[in-house]
Design an enzyme around this catalytic site. Structure first.
Site, PDB file in Angstrom:
ATOM      1  N   LYS A   1      11.840  12.556  11.601  1.00 30.93           N
ATOM      2  CA  LYS A   1      11.323  11.230  11.926  1.00 30.93           C
ATOM      3  C   LYS A   1      12.462  10.317  12.366  1.00 30.93           C
ATOM      4  O   LYS A   1      13.539  10.359  11.782  1.00 30.93           O
ATOM      5  CB  LYS A   1      10.664  10.590  10.693  1.00 30.93           C
ATOM      6  CG  LYS A   1       9.415  11.298  10.209  1.00 30.93           C
ATOM      7  CD  LYS A   1       8.795  10.519   9.037  1.00 30.93           C
ATOM      8  CE  LYS A   1       7.456  11.135   8.624  1.00 30.93           C
ATOM      9  NZ  LYS A   1       6.810  10.339   7.543  1.00 30.93           N
TER      10      LYS A   1
ATOM     11  N   ARG B   1      -7.763   7.414   4.516  1.00 31.61           N
ATOM     12  CA  ARG B   1      -7.819   7.554   5.967  1.00 31.61           C
ATOM     13  C   ARG B   1      -7.830   9.020   6.309  1.00 31.61           C
ATOM     14  O   ARG B   1      -7.053   9.796   5.739  1.00 31.61           O
ATOM     15  CB  ARG B   1      -6.597   6.903   6.628  1.00 31.61           C
ATOM     16  CG  ARG B   1      -6.854   5.475   7.005  1.00 31.61           C
ATOM     17  CD  ARG B   1      -5.678   4.909   7.743  1.00 31.61           C
ATOM     18  NE  ARG B   1      -4.442   5.093   6.995  1.00 31.61           N
ATOM     19  CZ  ARG B   1      -3.251   4.719   7.451  1.00 31.61           C
ATOM     20  NH1 ARG B   1      -3.143   4.163   8.632  1.00 31.61           N
ATOM     21  NH2 ARG B   1      -2.171   4.898   6.719  1.00 31.61           N
TER      22      ARG B   1
ATOM     23  N   LYS C   1      11.800   2.392   6.425  1.00 30.62           N
ATOM     24  CA  LYS C   1      11.847   3.845   6.185  1.00 30.62           C
ATOM     25  C   LYS C   1      13.133   4.259   5.508  1.00 30.62           C
ATOM     26  O   LYS C   1      13.157   5.187   4.706  1.00 30.62           O
ATOM     27  CB  LYS C   1      11.802   4.577   7.538  1.00 30.62           C
ATOM     28  CG  LYS C   1      10.465   4.663   8.167  1.00 30.62           C
ATOM     29  CD  LYS C   1      10.607   5.492   9.442  1.00 30.62           C
ATOM     30  CE  LYS C   1       9.396   5.348  10.314  1.00 30.62           C
ATOM     31  NZ  LYS C   1       9.657   5.900  11.663  1.00 30.62           N
TER      32      LYS C   1
ATOM     33  N   SER D   1      -2.969  -2.669   5.966  1.00 31.97           N
ATOM     34  CA  SER D   1      -4.283  -2.993   6.522  1.00 31.97           C
ATOM     35  C   SER D   1      -5.402  -2.155   5.917  1.00 31.97           C
ATOM     36  O   SER D   1      -5.180  -1.304   5.063  1.00 31.97           O
ATOM     37  CB  SER D   1      -4.250  -2.820   8.036  1.00 31.97           C
ATOM     38  OG  SER D   1      -3.817  -1.528   8.359  1.00 31.97           O
TER      39      SER D   1
ATOM     40  N   GLU E   1       4.383   7.046   2.948  1.00 27.83           N
ATOM     41  CA  GLU E   1       5.168   5.829   3.159  1.00 27.83           C
ATOM     42  C   GLU E   1       4.705   4.743   2.212  1.00 27.83           C
ATOM     43  O   GLU E   1       3.638   4.852   1.588  1.00 27.83           O
ATOM     44  CB  GLU E   1       5.085   5.352   4.614  1.00 27.83           C
ATOM     45  CG  GLU E   1       3.700   4.953   5.059  1.00 27.83           C
ATOM     46  CD  GLU E   1       3.682   4.468   6.513  1.00 27.83           C
ATOM     47  OE1 GLU E   1       4.754   4.324   7.129  1.00 27.83           O
ATOM     48  OE2 GLU E   1       2.572   4.231   7.029  1.00 27.83           O
TER      49      GLU E   1
ATOM     50  N   GLU F   1      12.232   1.555  12.928  1.00 31.45           N
ATOM     51  CA  GLU F   1      10.865   1.133  12.564  1.00 31.45           C
ATOM     52  C   GLU F   1       9.959   1.200  13.790  1.00 31.45           C
ATOM     53  O   GLU F   1      10.395   0.934  14.901  1.00 31.45           O
ATOM     54  CB  GLU F   1      10.870  -0.306  12.040  1.00 31.45           C
ATOM     55  CG  GLU F   1      11.633  -0.509  10.752  1.00 31.45           C
ATOM     56  CD  GLU F   1      11.081   0.311   9.596  1.00 31.45           C
ATOM     57  OE1 GLU F   1       9.860   0.276   9.376  1.00 31.45           O
ATOM     58  OE2 GLU F   1      11.862   0.991   8.910  1.00 31.45           O
ATOM     59  N   GLY F   2       8.719   1.495  13.556  1.00 28.73           N
ATOM     60  CA  GLY F   2       7.721   1.448  14.636  1.00 28.73           C
ATOM     61  C   GLY F   2       7.997   2.446  15.737  1.00 28.73           C
ATOM     62  O   GLY F   2       7.582   2.274  16.871  1.00 28.73           O
TER      63      GLY F   2
ATOM     64  N   ASN G   1       4.090   0.651   2.268  1.00 26.95           N
ATOM     65  CA  ASN G   1       3.964  -0.478   3.183  1.00 26.95           C
ATOM     66  C   ASN G   1       4.145  -1.793   2.440  1.00 26.95           C
ATOM     67  O   ASN G   1       3.461  -2.046   1.450  1.00 26.95           O
ATOM     68  CB  ASN G   1       2.581  -0.484   3.826  1.00 26.95           C
ATOM     69  CG  ASN G   1       2.284   0.814   4.541  1.00 26.95           C
ATOM     70  OD1 ASN G   1       2.751   1.046   5.649  1.00 26.95           O
ATOM     71  ND2 ASN G   1       1.535   1.698   3.879  1.00 26.95           N
TER      72      ASN G   1
ATOM     73  N   ARG H   1       0.859  -1.189   0.000  1.00 27.38           N
ATOM     74  CA  ARG H   1       0.000   0.000   0.000  1.00 27.38           C
ATOM     75  C   ARG H   1       0.886   1.225   0.000  1.00 27.38           C
ATOM     76  O   ARG H   1       1.711   1.389   0.893  1.00 27.38           O
ATOM     77  CB  ARG H   1      -0.933   0.029   1.212  1.00 27.38           C
ATOM     78  CG  ARG H   1      -2.164   0.946   1.002  1.00 27.38           C
ATOM     79  CD  ARG H   1      -2.979   1.140   2.267  1.00 27.38           C
ATOM     80  NE  ARG H   1      -2.212   1.857   3.260  1.00 27.38           N
ATOM     81  CZ  ARG H   1      -2.213   1.553   4.564  1.00 27.38           C
ATOM     82  NH1 ARG H   1      -2.941   0.552   5.019  1.00 27.38           N
ATOM     83  NH2 ARG H   1      -1.465   2.258   5.400  1.00 27.38           N
TER      84      ARG H   1
END
Lengths: 525, 525
Positions: A406, A499, A341, A163, A156, A410-411, A158, A134
Site C-alpha cells: 500500500k 460493508r 496510515k 461515514s 484501518e 493518504e488517499g 478512521n 470507525r
C-alpha cells in the site's frame, strides 16, 4: 480465500422470491431515507439539474453471516481503541517525529502538521476534542489451519469523516423488516432470526456524540450571546448526503441542536472569527439569513480528509481558520493526523512498543493484547531490520502471496496484491525514497460468502467479502500543560457498519462505487 | 376569486432564502419518505427500467393560510359525515333507486350495482364494513359581501381510495421542520408559528382504522387456521405508492398487522375462496411463498375506483370475487356507490329531505344544519321544477358565471366553467338524456392565496387555491335483517390534507399532475 462457511447461505431464490425482496427493498428504503443521490452515470445532470432524484443506497439483499465472537470482540475493544487514538492525538511530540519521517513522501501530512504548528504558535483556544471514529476489520481465518478460529484483523482506523453511520442503522432495520414480513425463505439451519440480527444504534449514538460536544462547549463566547449551532463541513457535491442528514435530523429532533451544512470550499466566505475576541468564537453567517449569525460549537468534518480537496492555498487557509477557532473540532488536526496510515503501520509493526506505552496506564496487559491481536502485521520498506526483511519478501514471488503493498500517502488508493508486488518493486529501481513511500501488509484472508447487491435498480449475486466497522465516540480534553495528561470525558462504542463488496473488487468502499451497505447475521462458529 | 387576505404572505424570498428552503425540502423529504416515483415525462423508462428512482412529492414551500374556524368546523363535522355515508351505504333500497335513474348514463354505476345484486342473491357473508373517507372542501367567501365570513363548501366526498393520507402528515411535519430551523423569514404579523401549524395524525389514524377492522374480523375462518393479513388492492403502476407504504409500514410496526399489495389486475390469479367453506374466507397465496397462504381480513382498495380500470369482464369478475368473500371491504360495493357524484348531488339539491332522514335519529337539527351549510347547491338538468330552473340558468350567459357543469359519470373529468357552459349546452341539442348526464353546481369562490410549489426539482411561485380534505374512519355493521339498522362500531376523524393547485389549473389533484400537497397555517379572520 477460505471456503464458504455455510455453502447454502443465502438460500437460492425463485424469481418470485427475488422480486419480492427487491420490491420491498426499493420501497422500504425510500420510505425510510436509506437513499443516495444517483450518480451522474445513472442519471445525467441534464435530466435532473437540480439533483432532486434519489435512489436506494447500494445494499445487500441478505444480512451477511458474521461470527458472533468476532462481532462481540470488535465491539468490546472499541472504547480502548477510542482511548488509544485520543492518546496518540495528544502525543504531539511523537506525532511530530512521524510527520518528519513522512515529510518527503507526503505533502498532505506535512501541510496538516503545518496547520497545527501555526495554531500552536498563537495558542490553542479550545482544549476539547471530539472523535467520531470507525475501526474497520475483516474476519481472518488462517488458510493453512482448518481448525483455526476466525478472528478480526484491522483494515484501518478512521479518525475523520467516518461515514455510513447514518445509513448502516437503516440497513440493519431493513433486513429486520424483510425478516418480519417473511421475505426470506427459511434456511436449514435457520440462520436469520431476531436473535441473530443485533440492534444497531449508530444514528442515535453518533448524533449523541455531536450533541455531547455541543453541550460541553458551554455558553456562547460572543459578547452578543449569539445562538449556537453545529456546522457540518461537507463536500460540494455529495451523493451520500442522506447519511449525514440522518445525523443532523436526529440532532434536531432528539437534542434540539441546530445544524448547518457548509461546503469546505466556502468556509472562508461564510465564517469569521471576530478580531477583538480573545476566545476566538467561530461565527457562521447563513447566506439565507445574514442578519442572524450563529456561534459554532462543533465542527463535524465530512470533507477535508482527502488531498484532492485542497485545490488551492485557500483550502489550507480555510482549514487553518477553522482550527484556530474555539469550535470543538471533530476531528482536530492532531486527531486527523493520528488516523494516518503511517500511524497504523507503526503500531502494527510487530516489535512496536507504542501500543503498551499509550494504554498501559489505564488497561491491563491482557486487554492490550486483545488490541494487539487485531493488527495484521505491517512492515515498512526501509533499512531497519524489519524493513530489510520486508523488502526480501516483497521481491520474492514464492513468499509474496499473502501480502498487499500500500502507498503510505493518504488517499492514494492503488493497492497492489500478491504476485503483482515483485515486478512493481523492481520497477521502482534502487530509489529508497520510493520504497519508503509504501508499506507491506499481511493480507487478511476473509471467509468467502455469497450475497446479492441491489444497486441502481439492478441485482448482482455473487461471492463477496465483508468489512465490519465499529463506531466509537470519544470526547477528551487535550493535555497542553507540562504534564500533558489528556482527560477522557466521554467514551463509548457507537454502533457498527458492515460493508460488503464483490470478491473481484479489490479496492474501495461503497462510496467509491464498488460495494454495498450490509448488516450482520451472527453465527456461532 | 376574493382578494388576498394577507397580501404579504408568503414573504418575498431572496434567492438565498429560496435556495435554503428548497434544499431543505429536497433533503428532508427524501430522508422522511415524502416521495413519489418520478413520472415517465421526468425520467424515461429507458433510464430507470426497474423504477428505482424517487423524487420529492410535489409540495408547497409554505403552509397555506387557512381560516381556523373553517378548519375546526370541517374536523368537527367529520364523524357526522362518516355516519351519514355509513347510513347511505346501508340504505340499499334508496341506492337502488338512484342507480336505476343513472343506469342509462352510467354503465360503471350499473355494473357496481350488479355486483352487489349478485352477492346479495347468494347471501353476504360479511356484515362489517370499513370506511376510510375523505370529505373535501374549499373555503368559500361570498364575493358580493365584503363582510361575509369564510365558510367551507364541500367539493366531494370520497368513499374509495381516499389518497394522500400517507403524505399529508409528512408535509405538515416538513413545514414544522422548516419553521424549526428558521428557514421561513419572519412576517408581520408573525403567521407561521407552533400554534398555527396543527398536528396531523393522518398516517397513524388511518392505519389504526385498518388495524381495527383487521382485529374485528376475528379468528381465521379457514379450517387450517391460516395466518391473517390485510391486502391492499393497488394499480399496476403507481407513482404514489409511498403514500400507501406509509400506512402499510405503520400497520406492521404499530399494530403487527402484515400487509400485502396485490394489483387489481391479478386478483383472480392470486386469491381464492375455498368452495367447501360456507364462511367464504379470502385466501391470498403470495407468489413468493406459495406454500404459505394467508387469510385476508381486510381489503383496502387503492384501485378499482375508476371505470378505466375495468378493462375486461374479468375485472368485474375480480370485483365480484372480492365482494363475495368474508374479508372486510374498505369499501364495500354499497359504500363505493354511496360516494358517487349522484348521491352528493341528491343530498345537495336544496329541497332534499335525505340528509335529515339519515341523521335525525342520532343528530340534532342544529347539527344537521352544520352539515347542510357545507353543501354547495347542486341541480340536476332534468324535467323536475329544479331541473328546469337549472337548465334556464345554464343557457343564460348573464346568470351562468358562478356555476360549474359536471358530468354525472364517475371518473369523467372535463368540468365546464361559467361562460363556457351555455354554448356546451347548446351543442347537446335537444337530447334530454345528454342533459341528464350532467349536473350544475354553484361555483365555490375560494380566497386567492400565493405560494410556491416544488415539483420535479423546480419551483413555481404564483396564485393558488387550496382544497382541504378531512379524513374519517368508520367501522359499522350493515343491517341486513328486516329492521335494517346499521350499528356504528367505530367512528373518528382521522387527520387532514391540504392540496393546493395553481389558480390557472381548474382540474385535477396532485396525482393528476397539477397540484401539490400542502399544510394549513391557521389564521383568525
Amino acid at each position: 480465500m477460505a471456503a464458504l462457511i455455510y455453502p447454502d447461505y443465502p438460500p437460492t431464490l425463485t424469481s418470485e422470491q427475488s422480486d419480492y425482496i427487491v420490491s420491498n427493498i426499493k420501497d422500504w428504503s425510500i420510505l425510510s431515507g436509506l437513499a443516495v443521490r444517483p450518480s451522474s452515470s445513472f442519471v445525467s445532470e441534464k435530466i435532473d439539474p437540480s439533483r432532486s432524484l434519489a435512489v436506494t443506497a447500494p445494499v445487500t439483499l441478505f444480512p451477511s453471516l458474521f461470527p458472533r465472537e468476532c462481532f462481540e470482540e470488535a465491539r468490546a475493544i472499541q472504547t480502548a481503541y477510542n482511548e488509544l487514538y485520543a492518546c496518540i492525538a495528544n502525543d504531539e511530540e511523537w506525532l511530530g517525529e512521524v510527520v518528519k519521517e513522512l515529510a518527503e513522501v507526503d505533502d498532505f501530512i506535512s501541510n496538516l502538521w503545518n496547520v497545527h504548528q501555526a495554531v500552536k504558535k498563537e495558542g490553542y483556544v479550545q482544549d476539547l476534542s471530539l472523535g467520531i471514529f470507525r475501526s474497520d476489520y475483516m474476519v481472518h481465518k488462517d488458510p493453512s489451519n482448518q481448525e483455526a478460529k476466525p478472528e478480526i484483523k484491522q483494515v484501518e482506523f478512521n479518525t475523520i469523516a467516518s461515514s455510513f453511520g447514518g445509513l448502516s442503522a437503516k440497513v440493519s432495520a431493513l433486513h429486520k423488516h424483510l425478516l418480519s414480513i417473511s421475505a426470506y425463505p427459511p434456511t436449514i439451519p435457520p440462520l436469520i432470526s431476531d436473535s441473530s440480527l443485533p440492534p444497531n444504534p449508530s444514528i442515535a449514538s453518533l448524533s449523541r456524540g455531536i450533541a455531547t460536544a455541543h453541550k460541553a462547549y458551554g455558553r456562547p463566547k460572543t459578547s452578543s450571546q449569539l445562538p449556537l449551532c453545529t456546522l457540518f463541513i461537507v463536500q460540494d457535491l455529495e451523493n451520500n448526503a442522506f447519511d449525514q442528514h440522518a445525523l443532523a435530523t436526529n440532532l434536531l429532533t432528539d437534542h434540539s441542536v441546530l445544524t448547518f451544512r457548509l461546503p469546505f470550499s466556502t468556509v472562508l466566505a461564510h465564517t469569521s472569527i471576530p478580531s477583538d475576541s480573545p476566545s476566538q468564537p467561530l461565527i457562521y453567517t447563513p447566506p439565507h439569513s445574514p442578519s442572524t449569525p450563529y456561534e459554532v460549537t462543533t465542527l463535524y468534518f465530512r470533507a477535508g480528509y482527502s488531498p484532492a480537496e485542497y485545490t488551492s492555498p485557500n483550502s489550507w487557509n480555510a482549514r487553518l481558520h477553522l482550527e484556530r477557532s474555539a469550535a470543538i473540532k471533530c476531528p482536530s488536526i492532531l486527531t486527523h493526523l493520528a488516523g494516518s496510515k503511517k500511524i497504523q503501520q507503526i503500531l502494527a509493526t510487530p516489535s512496536s512498543p507504542h501500543l503498551s506505552r499509550f494504554l498501559s496506564s489505564t488497561a491491563s496487559a491482557a486487554y492490550i493484547d486483545r488490541i494487539q491481536v487485531t493488527f495484521a502485521a505491517i512492515f515498512p520498506l526501509d533499512d531497519t531490520a524489519e524493513g530489510k526483511h520486508a523488502i526480501e519478501i516483497a521481491t520474492d514471488p514464492e513468499r509474496i502471496r499473502g501480502y498487499v503493498l500500500k502507498p503510505q500517502r493518504e488517499g492514494g488508493g492503488n493497492n497492489i496484491y500478491g504476485l503483482k508486488i515483485p515486478p512493481f518493486i523492481k520497477s521502482l529501481g534502487d530509489d529508497s525514497k520510493k520504497y519508503r513511500g509504501h508499506i507491506l501488509m499481511e493480507l487478511i484472508e476473509p471467509p468467502a460468502l455469497r450475497n446479492g447487491v441491489f444497486r441502481n435498480g439492478e441485482v448482482t449475486m455473487g461471492e463477496v467479502i465483508g468489512e465490519l466497522g465499529v463506531y466509537g465516540v470519544c470526547l477528551w480534553r487535550h493535555g497542553r500543560d507540562e504534564k500533558g495528561e489528556r482527560e477522557i470525558l466521554e467514551n463509548w462504542e457507537a454502533g457498527h457498519l458492515l460493508r460488503t463488496k464483490g470478491r473481484e473488487s479489490e479496492e474501495g468502499g461503497v462510496a467509491a462505487g464498488f460495494g454495498a451497505v450490509d448488516s450482520v447475521c451472527l453465527i456461532d462458529v
